[in-house]
Design a protein around this motif. Structure first.
Motif, PDB file in Angstrom:
ATOM      1  N   GLU A 254       1.696   3.559   8.636  1.00 36.69           N
ATOM      2  CA  GLU A 254       0.523   2.923   8.058  1.00 36.69           C
ATOM      3  C   GLU A 254      -0.074   1.894   9.012  1.00 36.69           C
ATOM      4  O   GLU A 254      -1.278   1.733   9.114  1.00 36.69           O
ATOM      5  CB  GLU A 254       0.881   2.260   6.721  1.00 36.69           C
ATOM      6  CG  GLU A 254      -0.214   1.446   6.086  1.00 36.69           C
ATOM      7  CD  GLU A 254      -1.404   2.265   5.621  1.00 36.69           C
ATOM      8  OE1 GLU A 254      -2.520   1.727   5.638  1.00 36.69           O
ATOM      9  OE2 GLU A 254      -1.231   3.437   5.247  1.00 36.69           O
TER      10      GLU A 254
ATOM     11  N   ALA B 177       2.681   1.648  -3.367  1.00 33.73           N
ATOM     12  CA  ALA B 177       1.764   2.110  -4.410  1.00 33.73           C
ATOM     13  C   ALA B 177       1.438   3.595  -4.234  1.00 33.73           C
ATOM     14  O   ALA B 177       1.424   4.357  -5.203  1.00 33.73           O
ATOM     15  CB  ALA B 177       0.482   1.288  -4.392  1.00 33.73           C
ATOM     16  N   SER B 178       1.221   4.022  -2.994  1.00 33.47           N
ATOM     17  CA  SER B 178       0.863   5.423  -2.756  1.00 33.47           C
ATOM     18  C   SER B 178       2.030   6.366  -3.039  1.00 33.47           C
ATOM     19  O   SER B 178       1.826   7.524  -3.393  1.00 33.47           O
ATOM     20  CB  SER B 178       0.357   5.619  -1.328  1.00 33.47           C
ATOM     21  OG  SER B 178       1.420   5.525  -0.401  1.00 33.47           O
ATOM     22  N   GLN B 179       3.253   5.869  -2.897  1.00 33.87           N
ATOM     23  CA  GLN B 179       4.433   6.705  -3.156  1.00 33.87           C
ATOM     24  C   GLN B 179       4.997   6.486  -4.554  1.00 33.87           C
ATOM     25  O   GLN B 179       6.021   7.058  -4.908  1.00 33.87           O
ATOM     26  CB  GLN B 179       5.504   6.459  -2.091  1.00 33.87           C
ATOM     27  CG  GLN B 179       5.056   6.926  -0.715  1.00 33.87           C
ATOM     28  CD  GLN B 179       6.156   6.842   0.318  1.00 33.87           C
ATOM     29  OE1 GLN B 179       7.327   6.637   0.005  1.00 33.87           O
ATOM     30  NE2 GLN B 179       5.790   6.995   1.581  1.00 33.87           N
ATOM     31  N   GLY B 180       4.361   5.641  -5.343  1.00 31.46           N
ATOM     32  CA  GLY B 180       4.749   5.457  -6.736  1.00 31.46           C
ATOM     33  C   GLY B 180       5.970   4.584  -6.968  1.00 31.46           C
ATOM     34  O   GLY B 180       6.632   4.710  -7.999  1.00 31.46           O
TER      35      GLY B 180
ATOM     36  N   LYS C   3       0.831  -1.206   0.000  1.00 31.36           N
ATOM     37  CA  LYS C   3       0.000   0.000   0.000  1.00 31.36           C
ATOM     38  C   LYS C   3       0.866   1.257   0.000  1.00 31.36           C
ATOM     39  O   LYS C   3       0.625   2.195  -0.769  1.00 31.36           O
ATOM     40  CB  LYS C   3      -0.927  -0.010   1.216  1.00 31.36           C
ATOM     41  CG  LYS C   3      -1.894   1.145   1.255  1.00 31.36           C
ATOM     42  CD  LYS C   3      -2.854   1.013   2.424  1.00 31.36           C
ATOM     43  CE  LYS C   3      -3.813   2.190   2.463  1.00 31.36           C
ATOM     44  NZ  LYS C   3      -4.741   2.091   3.593  1.00 31.36           N
ATOM     45  N   VAL C   4       1.884   1.305   0.851  1.00 32.30           N
ATOM     46  CA  VAL C   4       2.769   2.474   0.919  1.00 32.30           C
ATOM     47  C   VAL C   4       3.546   2.627  -0.386  1.00 32.30           C
ATOM     48  O   VAL C   4       3.687   3.737  -0.913  1.00 32.30           O
ATOM     49  CB  VAL C   4       3.723   2.373   2.132  1.00 32.30           C
ATOM     50  CG1 VAL C   4       4.817   3.415   2.066  1.00 32.30           C
ATOM     51  CG2 VAL C   4       2.932   2.502   3.422  1.00 32.30           C
TER      52      VAL C   4
END
Length: 169
Positions: free
Chosen positions: A166, A135-138, A132-133
């Motif tokens: 998170e 993906a959120s930070q690219g 998740k982290v």
């Protein structure tokens, strides 16, 4: 004129290479072992395993003490017993020793099974948070920076603080 063409080609190649490098995938790293060690769930799971291990250890030590006492008793009574009785007792002690060895193996297997049972959901939770982290930070790739994990250079961003956030700790 040929010299100008060479310089122009070199500049074009340099610009293309720079653009290619900038277009590369983003990579980050995280030490998964450190993350797992700091998770509150892991600490409680380890405490539960330690408690179970102590229970098994106490049972095995009790059996060992019982075996030692029987051995001492049988040795002190050996001169008063017949040869057949002493051989029978020796076989009994060997069987008791074998049972203790089997109990130790069973305890190790049960501990390993319990560890896998306790750690699996914790590992899944950690991996979901990492994904998740990332993906959120690219980030396209996240490399495990655990010692011996195959990481040579860890100059990229470390996701450990963001993943801990998170997870709420």
């Amino acid at each position: 004129m040929k010299h100008v063409k060479k310089v122009a080609v070199a500049v074009v190649l340099f610009i293309a290479a720079t653009s290619f490098v900038n277009a590369q995938s983003k990579v980050a790293h995280i030490n998964v072992t450190d993350l797992l060690a700091e998770m509150p769930e892991m600490k409680s799971a380890q405490a539960e395993l330690k408690k179970l291990q102590e229970t098994y250890r106490a049972d095995i030590e009790s059996s060992m003490t019982e075996l030692k006492n029987k051995y001492t008793q049988y040795q002190s009574e050996a001169s008063a017993k017949s040869k057949e009785e002493n051989e029978k007792r020796a076989i009994e002690l060997q069987g008791f020793e074998k049972n203790i060895g089997e109990a130790q193996q069973a305890a190790q297997q049960e501990l390993a099974k319990k560890q896998a049972e306790l750690f699996e959901p914790i590992s899944k939770k950690a991996m979901a948070a990492i994904e998740k982290v990332a993906a959120s930070q690219g980030f396209d790739y996240v490399i495990d920076a655990t010692q011996g994990g195959g990481l040579i250079v860890a100059k990229g961003p470390d996701l450990l603080p963001a993943v801990k956030q998170e997870l709420g700790f």
